[in-house]
Design a protein around this motif. Structure first.
Motif, PDB file in Angstrom:
ATOM      1  N   LEU A  80       0.864  -1.277   0.048  1.00  0.00           N
ATOM      2  CA  LEU A  80      -0.165  -0.156   0.015  1.00  0.00           C
ATOM      3  C   LEU A  80       0.853   1.321  -0.067  1.00  0.00           C
ATOM      4  O   LEU A  80       1.753   1.262   0.836  1.00  0.00           O
ATOM      5  CB  LEU A  80      -0.641  -0.012   1.328  1.00  0.00           C
ATOM      6  CG  LEU A  80      -2.201  -0.510   1.394  1.00  0.00           C
ATOM      7  CD1 LEU A  80      -2.820  -0.389   2.553  1.00  0.00           C
ATOM      8  CD2 LEU A  80      -3.130   0.298   0.440  1.00  0.00           C
ATOM      9  N   SER A  81       0.965   1.965  -1.082  1.00  0.00           N
ATOM     10  CA  SER A  81       1.885   3.072  -1.202  1.00  0.00           C
ATOM     11  C   SER A  81       1.294   4.366  -0.429  1.00  0.00           C
ATOM     12  O   SER A  81       0.061   4.338  -0.219  1.00  0.00           O
ATOM     13  CB  SER A  81       2.187   3.278  -2.667  1.00  0.00           C
ATOM     14  OG  SER A  81       1.340   4.256  -2.868  1.00  0.00           O
ATOM     15  N   PRO A  82       1.967   5.404  -0.072  1.00  0.00           N
ATOM     16  CA  PRO A  82       1.357   6.459   0.741  1.00  0.00           C
ATOM     17  C   PRO A  82       0.721   7.387  -0.045  1.00  0.00           C
ATOM     18  O   PRO A  82      -0.338   8.176   0.257  1.00  0.00           O
ATOM     19  CB  PRO A  82       2.809   7.247   1.173  1.00  0.00           C
ATOM     20  CG  PRO A  82       3.891   6.307   1.038  1.00  0.00           C
ATOM     21  CD  PRO A  82       3.545   5.156   0.059  1.00  0.00           C
ATOM     22  N   HIS A 120      -1.833   6.029  -1.943  1.00  0.00           N
ATOM     23  CA  HIS A 120      -2.768   5.068  -2.339  1.00  0.00           C
ATOM     24  C   HIS A 120      -2.805   3.933  -3.435  1.00  0.00           C
ATOM     25  O   HIS A 120      -3.696   3.496  -3.818  1.00  0.00           O
ATOM     26  CB  HIS A 120      -3.982   5.799  -2.574  1.00  0.00           C
ATOM     27  CG  HIS A 120      -4.604   6.539  -1.493  1.00  0.00           C
ATOM     28  ND1 HIS A 120      -5.042   6.156  -0.345  1.00  0.00           N
ATOM     29  CD2 HIS A 120      -4.159   7.854  -1.236  1.00  0.00           C
ATOM     30  CE1 HIS A 120      -5.468   7.266   0.254  1.00  0.00           C
ATOM     31  NE2 HIS A 120      -4.967   8.170  -0.097  1.00  0.00           N
TER      32      HIS A 120
END
Ligand code: SF4
Ligand code: SF4
Ligand code: SF4
Ligand code: SF4
Ligand code: SF4
Ligand code: SF4
Lengths: 296, 275
Positions: free
Chosen positions: A67-69, A71
């Protein structure tokens, strides 16, 4: 090594709109990471899309998802030879590789099912995503929408932040003795006072309308809603906070503002170092403030 | 009583469930977990899932009476409800798969989550770990932010002048190195931000990574009144980082008034109190 990987794969993946070399990060010689995201927002996925990501991660990757910062659902450890089928399967489910490199990154909205919402941001965000999503620019460019001044989508630390705010109307005579509901609801100390008459200190008030929601007597009402637009923020190695550009804008004015800021940025950005151009906030600082930047 | 991770939503009798992955840490989810999310969103919500800016996952539009049941299903799959209200937010970590391949922080983050994930605090508390100075996990706008640093050693006499450390996309990002056909690598330690990228790239060991350390920032914040965090400690050793975070959290608990964020405590008592 990285360069080689890009050259090998790009012609083939080019048929999928929006895929740029950096959307598929070449990690080893044979392994790539795919940054997938939903359209128009990277932060809302349907059940079917989640299942598709799960399937692709299992079939082509290691079954893990990051899950990337901002989204993205990143699928790491995909075999290079399987990139094309993986991308196609994702694409068919409405998921694209994207959100990296020097372009407009994922348009970001807060959870506007939130009860604090002053003005919904989903529709306007979708239009902006349609108009500007993935537009190549001198450096990365982030746009966030927040439906209230709480700013969960961090509008102050992105290139353009758009914040839902309210214009209030007071009818002091409706205010009843002994009630303090608005005081308790207000998140800012000293923004509202009822001693000696209902008053709102416009310097302190962030225009979140929580007081109006708390007032059952109709003494504080929301007259209108709009957006505050702040420009030039960033996070990362250095932190900058956006400067207010518009204090109360309507939807079309927000789009106009984004358009103008992007045009100025393209025109004025200079090389910051060997590899990169300046970020928007850095250009504004060099030129000496937002006003000078907008009129340069 | 509202439990952690259940937040008010739009519509009567509907709530939002907020969870984070614990397998193995927040920023990572497995394909099985994704399927469970999809299932729960379909069964109890409105078929959509929302990801938050801090790597939590929300399922909106859940019928209040079915919340417990939905959460039980999520917990079975290794999710934990939480990250709301006056609680520590789960620690935010940058990517384990970052192609710059800097310092891994996932393990430390797991440890902190074990200890502080969803513990009651005077007010909301955010902790962020980034593997290098680029701070993708927003360490400089969190209550407590940790940034890994790498000390490098440059030995120009070994340099073969290949230029990779300068020109490779994964090489130096801040012009701290120069090299030319005539001159071996030169290092400007003033410009260097200690990311260590160059040491991963140099093919002959002319630049090598030495010890790792962690800079600790405190008193940043996002939201309504955003502020930049201040540097509290430089280059803390790996063994001591968690201790330091512990110490800061305990100090905060001792000094804060109810509802007071860390930045406000620091403003009131001075950053020296946390030293
Ligand atoms: S910015 Fe406001 S409306 Fe949006 S999620 Fe945060 S509190 Fe809710
Ligand atoms: S709008 Fe009302 S609740 Fe919000 S800051 Fe202003 S006075 Fe306080
Ligand atoms: S909530 Fe309404 S009635 Fe109550 S004190 Fe405030 S303005 Fe007056
Ligand atoms: S902070 Fe550094 S190591 Fe972590 S994801 Fe960003 S660039 Fe990679
Ligand atoms: S460690 Fe210093 S010299 Fe090496 S890439 Fe990072 S900033 Fe450049
Ligand atoms: S990568 Fe190593 S060998 Fe190549 S120029 Fe840089 S320091 Fe010299």
């Amino acid at each position: 090594m990285a360069e080689e990987g890009f050259k090998l794969e790009l012609p083939k993946v080019g048929i999928i709109k929006g895929v740029k070399p950096k959307d598929i990060e070449v990690v080893g010689e044979k392994i790539v990471n795919i940054r997938a995201r939903a359209k128009p927002y990277s932060n809302i996925y349907t059940a079917e899309q989640l299942e598709k990501v799960a399937e692709v991660a299992e079939k082509y990757g290691s079954g893990k998802v990051h899950l990337s910062p901002r989204h993205n659902l990143e699928i790491p450890e995909v075999r290079n030879s399987m990139l094309m089928p993986a991308l196609q399967e994702l694409f068919a489910a409405g998921l694209q590789a994207g959100g990296s490199g020097t372009s407009v990154r994922n348009i970001f909205t807060c959870a506007d099912y939130c009860p604090n919402k002053v003005r919904g941001v989903r529709e306007l965000g979708a239009i902006v995503s349609e108009l500007y999503g993935d537009l190549p620019l001198p450096n990365k460019f982030t746009i966030s929408f927040a439906a209230c001044p709480s700013g969960c989508s961090r509008p102050w630390n992105v290139d353009i932040g758009i914040i839902g705010i309210a214009e209030l109307a007071l009818e002091e005579e409706k205010c009843v003795d002994g009630c303090t509901a608005c005081l308790e609801a207000c998140p800012v100390e000293g923004a509202i006072s009822i001693e000696g008459g209902l008053k709102i200190d416009s310097e302190r008030c962030v225009r979140c309308a929580r007081c109006a929601r708390a007032c059952t007597e109709g003494a504080i009402k929301v007259k209108d809603t709009g957006f505050k637009v702040v420009v030039g923020g960033k996070e990362g190695r250095t932190v900058l906070f956006g400067e207010e550009y518009l204090s109360f804008a309507k939807d079309y004015e927000v789009i106009e503002a984004i358009d103008k800021v992007i045009r100025q940025y393209k025109k004025l950005a200079q090389k910051r170092d060997r590899k990169k151009y300046e970020r928007l906030g850095e250009v504004i600082q060099r030129i000496g403030g937002l006003e000078a930047f907008m009129s340069s | 009583m509202i439990k952690a991770g259940i937040i008010r939503g739009e519509g009567k009798g509907k709530v939002v469930i907020r969870v984070r992955s614990t397998q193995p840490y927040t920023a990572e989810i497995t394909s099985e977990q994704l399927r469970v999310l999809a299932e729960v969103a379909r069964k109890y919500g409105s078929r959509v899932v929302h990801t938050t800016p801090r790597q939590a996952i929300e399922i909106p539009d859940v019928e209040e009476s079915l919340v417990e049941e939905a959460i039980r299903e999520l917990e079975k799959a290794g999710f934990k409800a939480g990250a709301s209200g006056e609680l520590t937010r789960h620690t935010f970590a940058c990517s384990r798969w970052c192609l710059y391949n800097s310092t891994p922080v996932a393990e430390m983050v797991e440890e902190i989550n074990e200890k502080y994930g969803d513990v009651e605090m005077p007010a909301k508390l955010t902790i962020s770990f980034s593997g290098c100075d680029f701070s993708c996990a927003r360490s400089r706008t969190s209550d407590i932010g940790v940034i890994a640093k790498t000390r490098i050693k440059v030995e120009p006499d070994r340099c073969i002048k290949c230029g990779l450390c300068v020109n490779d996309p994964l090489g130096c990002q801040v012009d701290a190195l120069t090299v030319s056909k005539e001159k071996p690598v030169e290092w400007d330690s003033e410009k260097c931000v200690g990311c260590g990228f160059c040491s991963n790239i140099c093919p002959v060991g002319s630049i090598t990574a030495q010890e790792k350390g962690f800079d600790i920032y405190i008193a940043g914040g996002g939201g309504m009144f955003p502020r930049e965090a201040r540097l509290l400690k430089e280059f803390v050793s790996e063994e001591r980082v968690l201790e330091e975070v512990d110490r800061i959290v305990e100090k905060y608990r001792a000094l804060a008034k109810p509802g007071e964020r860390l930045f406000s405590v620091v403003e009131r008592v001075g950053i020296e109190e946390f030293d």
